[in-house]
Write a protein that holds these residues in place. Sequence first.
Motif, PDB file in Angstrom:
ATOM      1  N   ALA A 154       0.830  -1.203   0.000  1.00  0.00           N
ATOM      2  CA  ALA A 154       0.000   0.000   0.000  1.00  0.00           C
ATOM      3  C   ALA A 154       0.865   1.253   0.000  1.00  0.00           C
ATOM      4  CB  ALA A 154      -0.936  -0.010   1.208  1.00  0.00           C
ATOM      5  N   TYR A 155       1.935   1.261   0.793  1.00  0.00           N
ATOM      6  CA  TYR A 155       2.840   2.419   0.804  1.00  0.00           C
ATOM      7  C   TYR A 155       3.575   2.560  -0.529  1.00  0.00           C
ATOM      8  CZ  TYR A 155       2.236   3.727   5.678  1.00  0.00           C
ATOM      9  OH  TYR A 155       1.713   4.181   6.866  1.00  0.00           O
ATOM     10  N   SER A 172      -8.295   5.885  -8.278  1.00  0.00           N
ATOM     11  CA  SER A 172      -8.083   7.257  -7.805  1.00  0.00           C
ATOM     12  C   SER A 172      -7.028   7.259  -6.706  1.00  0.00           C
ATOM     13  CB  SER A 172      -9.387   7.834  -7.259  1.00  0.00           C
ATOM     14  OG  SER A 172      -9.721   7.202  -6.042  1.00  0.00           O
ATOM     15  N   GLU A 173      -6.478   8.422  -6.436  1.00  0.00           N
ATOM     16  CA  GLU A 173      -5.489   8.524  -5.362  1.00  0.00           C
ATOM     17  C   GLU A 173      -6.126   8.188  -4.016  1.00  0.00           C
ATOM     18  OE1 GLU A 173      -1.927  11.446  -3.819  1.00  0.00           O
ATOM     19  OE2 GLU A 173      -3.220  12.115  -5.447  1.00  0.00           O
ATOM     20  N   GLU A 174      -7.397   8.509  -3.861  1.00  0.00           N
ATOM     21  CA  GLU A 174      -8.106   8.188  -2.623  1.00  0.00           C
ATOM     22  C   GLU A 174      -8.182   6.675  -2.415  1.00  0.00           C
ATOM     23  OE1 GLU A 174      -9.959   8.546   0.943  1.00  0.00           O
ATOM     24  OE2 GLU A 174      -9.070  10.171  -0.215  1.00  0.00           O
ATOM     25  N   ASP A 175      -8.354   5.925  -3.495  1.00  0.00           N
ATOM     26  CA  ASP A 175      -8.417   4.458  -3.399  1.00  0.00           C
ATOM     27  C   ASP A 175      -7.090   3.867  -2.937  1.00  0.00           C
ATOM     28  OD1 ASP A 175     -11.035   4.410  -4.281  1.00  0.00           O
ATOM     29  OD2 ASP A 175     -10.464   4.114  -6.382  1.00  0.00           O
ATOM     30  N   VAL A 176      -5.994   4.560  -3.236  1.00  0.00           N
ATOM     31  CA  VAL A 176      -4.652   4.057  -2.938  1.00  0.00           C
ATOM     32  C   VAL A 176      -4.151   4.535  -1.581  1.00  0.00           C
ATOM     33  CG1 VAL A 176      -2.256   4.095  -3.760  1.00  0.00           C
ATOM     34  CG2 VAL A 176      -4.105   3.876  -5.383  1.00  0.00           C
ATOM     35  N   ARG A 177      -4.711   5.606  -1.059  1.00  0.00           N
ATOM     36  CA  ARG A 177      -4.216   6.208   0.176  1.00  0.00           C
ATOM     37  C   ARG A 177      -4.177   5.193   1.314  1.00  0.00           C
ATOM     38  NH1 ARG A 177      -7.002  11.120   0.599  1.00  0.00           N
ATOM     39  NH2 ARG A 177      -5.338  11.929  -0.681  1.00  0.00           N
TER      40      ARG A 177
END
Length: 87
Positions: free
Chosen positions: A9-10, A75-80
């Motif tokens: 995830a990171y 989206s970036e939110e999905d990856v955060r």
Amino acid sequence: AMPKDLLQAYAAQELYHRDWRYHMDLKLWFRRATASDGVPAHQQQPTYFYFDINSWECRLFAGNMHGNLTAGLMSEEDVRVRVSGAK
């Protein structure tokens, strides 16, 4: 979450900071090509690079996407990374 999951995830979050995006259907990482990549800026459709896990290098995406490639990108939110508080 398992430590390996957290590390993935990171890593994904760092790739997003470097303008790479993950396509959920194609299961590939993409980055939009820029003029500094030697790609002409005046094209009708944007050009993308993808990371080829078999050769471990970036390649120009020559696939035929009916529609918009960006529709399948996470989206970036999905990856955060979301870390829950310790108990």
